[in-house]
Design an enzyme around this catalytic site. Structure first.
Site, PDB file in Angstrom:
ATOM      1  CG  HIS A 124       4.325 -17.797  10.677  1.00 18.92           C
ATOM      2  ND1 HIS A 124       4.577 -16.829  11.790  1.00 18.92           N
ATOM      3  CD2 HIS A 124       3.874 -17.295   9.401  1.00 18.92           C
ATOM      4  CE1 HIS A 124       4.470 -15.830  11.021  1.00 18.92           C
ATOM      5  NE2 HIS A 124       4.100 -15.736   9.893  1.00 18.92           N
ATOM      6  CG  HIS A 151       7.634 -13.582   7.279  1.00 17.78           C
ATOM      7  ND1 HIS A 151       8.132 -14.692   8.264  1.00 17.78           N
ATOM      8  CD2 HIS A 151       6.485 -13.190   7.343  1.00 17.78           C
ATOM      9  CE1 HIS A 151       6.626 -14.838   8.641  1.00 17.78           C
ATOM     10  NE2 HIS A 151       5.805 -13.802   8.177  1.00 17.78           N
ATOM     11  CG  ASP A 173       3.173 -14.570   5.800  1.00 15.19           C
ATOM     12  OD1 ASP A 173       3.383 -15.560   6.932  1.00 15.19           O
ATOM     13  OD2 ASP A 173       3.339 -13.659   5.999  1.00 15.19           O
ATOM     14  CG  HIS A 185      -2.091 -13.691   5.538  1.00 18.60           C
ATOM     15  ND1 HIS A 185      -1.243 -14.905   5.425  1.00 18.60           N
ATOM     16  CD2 HIS A 185      -1.672 -12.574   6.315  1.00 18.60           C
ATOM     17  CE1 HIS A 185      -0.379 -14.480   6.190  1.00 18.60           C
ATOM     18  NE2 HIS A 185      -0.382 -13.369   7.189  1.00 18.60           N
TER      19      HIS A 185
END
Ligand SMILES: [Zn+2]
Length: 320
Positions: A92, A251, A255, A278
């Site tokens: 973030h 969001h 990311d 991720h």
């Protein structure tokens, strides 16, 4: 000729140059996993330093570069490990740094994780705007994607394709009553202004059942509805609801922007992803960097020819 803030140099305004922050600044937040206060300091850095982390709680800590090759685990977040020293949950903060077009920055952190703040990038954007920005005497280097690269695991995939600018497209597919089918795809045509207004305040989200399991394992001790959208079997539990109808997928783009900045440069390309996270974002960055034929470095003589719009330094600086 324009003189910027505390920088001791005169910059030609027309040249697309690197940026750092104008002065050191600090904030404090709570670690998501530890639940303990974590101090963050931001310091200006010279040209071509990139983004580096340092642990202020470890004596003589070696700097930890924000590099995709140092990502060692991606459980719920992107975590860097270098020489046995860990800095977790960097995405973030890196999203804020990428979004504001900052090239060179030192972040000193007093624990093994970046504080979660409100679960979005907005508090980091706020503090960096307070520090102000400073144009540096060296061209900003972009990594331009020149041929498509795609990674896939099961039904999830992520790719970067050649594109004159930077665009991010993301699709999620949650079969859950809290996830409206009409709001599971989003697109961001990247500019600093679009980032700040459309993306930076989108919060992370988690399922109550997962949070309860994590707590049993002494993780997510700082997790609460102050720093995440929390969802039970049927609905969103936060009384204030969502900040955007498509906040979940926004969001995921936030990311991805942070994860992609671990490539070390601002990207020129189109990012498309389906159910990525991720681990897959990191795999994509490593795949791109594994073959020099996938990319080239470019610079721009002026702000007009650069296909990405960064807000002028003067309009970014606010009093704090
Ligand atoms: Zn996140």
């Amino acid at each position: 000729m324009v003189h910027y803030g505390n920088c001791n140099k005169i910059c030609e305004k027309a040249v697309m140059n690197q940026r750092t922050i104008n002065r050191a600044i600090a904030i404090t937040g709570i670690g998501l996993h530890s639940g303990q206060p974590v101090d963050l300091e931001f310091h200006p850095q010279p040209v071509n330093t990139g983004v580096v982390f340092e642990r202020s709680d470890i004596a003589d800590c070696a700097p930890i570069p924000a590099s995709a090759f140092l990502v060692q685990d991606t459980m719920m977040s992107s975590n860097l490990v270098f020489g046995g020293t860990r800095v977790g949950t960097v995405e973030h903060l890196l999203s804020a740094i990428a979004g504001l077009g900052v090239d060179n920055l030192l972040i000193r952190v007093s624990a093994s994780e970046i504080p979660i703040m409100d679960g979005s990038a907005a508090p980091f954007v706020g503090v960096l705007l307070q520090a102000g920005f400073c144009e540096q005497d060296s061209p900003k280097k972009f990594l331009k994607i020149v041929r498509p690269v795609r990674v896939k695991v099961d039904d999830k995939w992520a790719e970067l394709r050649p594109y004159d600018g930077f665009e991010l497209n993301f699709e999620i597919d949650f079969d859950h009553p809290a996830f409206d089918k009409d709001f599971q795809h989003a697109q961001l045509r990247f500019s600093t202004q679009n980032f700040i207004e459309e993306l930076s305040s989108a919060r992370t989200f988690g399922f109550l059942r997962d949070i309860e399991t994590l707590r049993k394992n002494n993780l997510a001790l700082g997790g609460s509805m102050d720093n995440a959208i929390v969802i039970d079997e049927a609905k969103i539990l936060n009384a204030e609801g969502l900040r955007f109808a498509d906040e979940f997928v926004r969001h995921k783009i936030l990311d991805a922007l942070g994860d992609l900045y671990l490539i070390g440069y601002p990207i020129l390309g189109r990012f498309n992803a389906y159910k990525s996270g991720h681990a897959l974002n990191n795999l994509l960055v490593r795949e791109i960097l594994s073959d020099k034929n996938n990319y080239k470095f470019v610079t721009f003589d002026d702000n007009v020819t650069c296909p990405i719009e960064y807000l002028p330094l003067t309009s970014l600086t606010v009093e704090g």
